[in-house]
Write a protein that holds these residues in place. Structure first.
Motif, mmCIF file in Angstrom:
data_model
loop_
_atom_site.group_PDB
_atom_site.id
_atom_site.type_symbol
_atom_site.label_atom_id
_atom_site.label_comp_id
_atom_site.label_asym_id
_atom_site.label_seq_id
_atom_site.Cartn_x
_atom_site.Cartn_y
_atom_site.Cartn_z
ATOM 1 N N LYS A 130 16.355 -11.277 -21.132
ATOM 2 C CA LYS A 130 15.330 -12.133 -21.749
ATOM 3 C C LYS A 130 15.221 -13.474 -21.030
ATOM 4 C CE LYS A 130 14.716 -10.310 -26.293
ATOM 5 N NZ LYS A 130 14.081 -10.714 -27.519
ATOM 6 N N ASP A 131 16.295 -13.908 -20.394
ATOM 7 C CA ASP A 131 16.255 -15.164 -19.640
ATOM 8 C C ASP A 131 15.288 -15.095 -18.463
ATOM 9 O OD1 ASP A 131 18.119 -16.275 -21.363
ATOM 10 O OD2 ASP A 131 19.827 -15.855 -20.031
ATOM 11 N N ASP A 132 14.894 -13.909 -18.068
ATOM 12 C CA ASP A 132 13.968 -13.721 -16.944
ATOM 13 C C ASP A 132 12.508 -13.653 -17.389
ATOM 14 O OD1 ASP A 132 16.018 -13.457 -14.887
ATOM 15 O OD2 ASP A 132 16.498 -11.552 -15.876
ATOM 16 N N LEU A 137 15.126 -2.127 -15.348
ATOM 17 C CA LEU A 137 14.374 -3.279 -14.865
ATOM 18 C C LEU A 137 15.401 -4.233 -14.278
ATOM 19 C CD1 LEU A 137 11.684 -4.857 -14.673
ATOM 20 C CD2 LEU A 137 12.204 -5.784 -16.953
ATOM 21 N N PHE A 138 15.229 -4.562 -13.004
ATOM 22 C CA PHE A 138 16.260 -5.290 -12.281
ATOM 23 C C PHE A 138 15.696 -6.514 -11.569
ATOM 24 C CE2 PHE A 138 17.423 -0.829 -12.469
ATOM 25 C CZ PHE A 138 18.724 -0.881 -12.940
ATOM 26 N N ILE A 139 16.586 -7.457 -11.341
ATOM 27 C CA ILE A 139 16.292 -8.652 -10.552
ATOM 28 C C ILE A 139 17.146 -8.567 -9.297
ATOM 29 C CG2 ILE A 139 16.391 -11.179 -10.454
ATOM 30 C CD1 ILE A 139 14.360 -10.169 -12.517
ATOM 31 N N PHE A 140 16.524 -8.840 -8.162
ATOM 32 C CA PHE A 140 17.234 -8.885 -6.891
ATOM 33 C C PHE A 140 17.445 -10.349 -6.551
ATOM 34 C CE2 PHE A 140 17.463 -8.721 -2.210
ATOM 35 C CZ PHE A 140 18.432 -7.741 -2.050
ATOM 36 N N GLU A 141 18.695 -10.730 -6.373
ATOM 37 C CA GLU A 141 19.034 -12.116 -6.073
ATOM 38 C C GLU A 141 19.575 -12.249 -4.668
ATOM 39 O OE1 GLU A 141 21.861 -13.381 -9.014
ATOM 40 O OE2 GLU A 141 20.277 -13.805 -10.491
ATOM 41 N N SER A 198 1.732 -13.160 -24.870
ATOM 42 C CA SER A 198 2.203 -12.344 -25.994
ATOM 43 C C SER A 198 2.342 -10.876 -25.600
ATOM 44 C CB SER A 198 1.292 -12.499 -27.211
ATOM 45 O OG SER A 198 -0.007 -12.053 -26.922
ATOM 46 N N ASP A 199 1.433 -10.370 -24.785
ATOM 47 C CA ASP A 199 1.557 -8.991 -24.303
ATOM 48 C C ASP A 199 2.806 -8.832 -23.434
ATOM 49 O OD1 ASP A 199 -0.738 -8.218 -25.637
ATOM 50 O OD2 ASP A 199 -2.013 -8.317 -23.854
ATOM 51 N N HIS A 200 3.053 -9.829 -22.599
ATOM 52 C CA HIS A 200 4.230 -9.786 -21.732
ATOM 53 C C HIS A 200 5.511 -9.789 -22.569
ATOM 54 C CE1 HIS A 200 6.846 -10.441 -18.313
ATOM 55 N NE2 HIS A 200 7.339 -11.515 -18.902
ATOM 56 N N LEU A 201 5.556 -10.653 -23.576
ATOM 57 C CA LEU A 201 6.737 -10.712 -24.437
ATOM 58 C C LEU A 201 6.990 -9.368 -25.115
ATOM 59 C CD1 LEU A 201 6.366 -14.194 -26.182
ATOM 60 C CD2 LEU A 201 8.031 -13.540 -24.434
ATOM 61 N N GLY A 202 5.926 -8.753 -25.617
ATOM 62 C CA GLY A 202 6.068 -7.457 -26.270
ATOM 63 C C GLY A 202 6.542 -6.389 -25.312
ATOM 64 N N TRP A 203 5.940 -6.365 -24.113
ATOM 65 C CA TRP A 203 6.336 -5.373 -23.105
ATOM 66 C C TRP A 203 7.804 -5.544 -22.737
ATOM 67 C CZ3 TRP A 203 8.201 -6.333 -18.165
ATOM 68 C CH2 TRP A 203 8.409 -5.191 -17.395
ATOM 69 N N LEU A 204 8.211 -6.788 -22.471
ATOM 70 C CA LEU A 204 9.590 -7.017 -22.048
ATOM 71 C C LEU A 204 10.575 -6.681 -23.163
ATOM 72 C CD1 LEU A 204 11.400 -7.856 -19.726
ATOM 73 C CD2 LEU A 204 11.211 -10.218 -20.538
ATOM 74 N N GLU A 205 10.238 -7.015 -24.379
ATOM 75 C CA GLU A 205 11.113 -6.681 -25.500
ATOM 76 C C GLU A 205 11.278 -5.169 -25.636
ATOM 77 O OE1 GLU A 205 11.046 -7.167 -30.301
ATOM 78 O OE2 GLU A 205 10.486 -8.923 -29.116
ATOM 79 N N ARG A 206 10.152 -4.442 -25.525
ATOM 80 C CA ARG A 206 10.233 -2.972 -25.601
ATOM 81 C C ARG A 206 11.038 -2.424 -24.427
ATOM 82 N NH1 ARG A 206 5.012 -3.982 -26.892
ATOM 83 N NH2 ARG A 206 4.239 -3.356 -24.843
ATOM 84 N N ARG A 207 10.805 -2.951 -23.250
ATOM 85 C CA ARG A 207 11.483 -2.466 -22.047
ATOM 86 C C ARG A 207 12.987 -2.687 -22.150
ATOM 87 N NH1 ARG A 207 9.684 0.678 -17.626
ATOM 88 N NH2 ARG A 207 11.626 0.983 -16.554
ATOM 89 N N LEU A 208 13.380 -3.897 -22.508
ATOM 90 C CA LEU A 208 14.803 -4.213 -22.599
ATOM 91 C C LEU A 208 15.474 -3.497 -23.765
ATOM 92 C CD1 LEU A 208 14.793 -8.018 -21.737
ATOM 93 C CD2 LEU A 208 15.294 -6.075 -20.223
#
Length: 131
Positions: free
Chosen positions: A11-13, A56-60, A39-49
């Protein structure tokens, strides 16, 4: 480009992923070219996570988030941070993705030649999308 890692998105991302998704160049290379509202992004990310395996990954690179990728079955979606494109990050990331997750399928628009090349060179199956 010595120190890189792949980590699960959290969620920090949220803001980072939102900004990258709504970048104009990113949108032009996405299936859905419309800007996504917050709001759509928040819903999508919440469902995804909330999935058992969000994939769903972050490359650092040197502890800085520089790219993201998502795996859906055998399909791979990815983007590099707008300010970090054309620096070899996609090549590094996709080679590591192949190493950790195996051969995946990337759907890439025909006019996105750099992305086609980097995915092919990393050993991904590339499906060309006609514009």
């Amino acid at each position: 480009m010595d120190h890189f890692r792949i980590r699960p998105a959290t969620k920090d991302d949220t803001r980072l992923l939102f900004d990258w998704r709504n970048d104009e160049s990113t949108r032009m290379m996405s299936k859905n070219k419309d800007a996504v509202d917050w709001s759509d992004h928040l819903g999508w990310l919440e469902r995804r996570l909330g999935l058992a395996q969000p994939n769903l990954f972050i490359f650092e690179l040197d502890e800085e988030p520089v790219a993201t990728f998502r795996i859906d079955g055998e399909d791979l979606s990815y983007t590099v941070a707008p300010g970090r494109r054309n620096q070899g990050i996609a090549k590094l990331m996709l080679n590591e993705v192949r190493s950790q997750f195996g051969r995946l399928r990337a759907h890439v628009y025909a006019d996105n030649v750099p992305s086609i090349r980097v995915a092919q060179n990393a050993g991904m199956d590339v499906v060309i999308i006609d514009v």
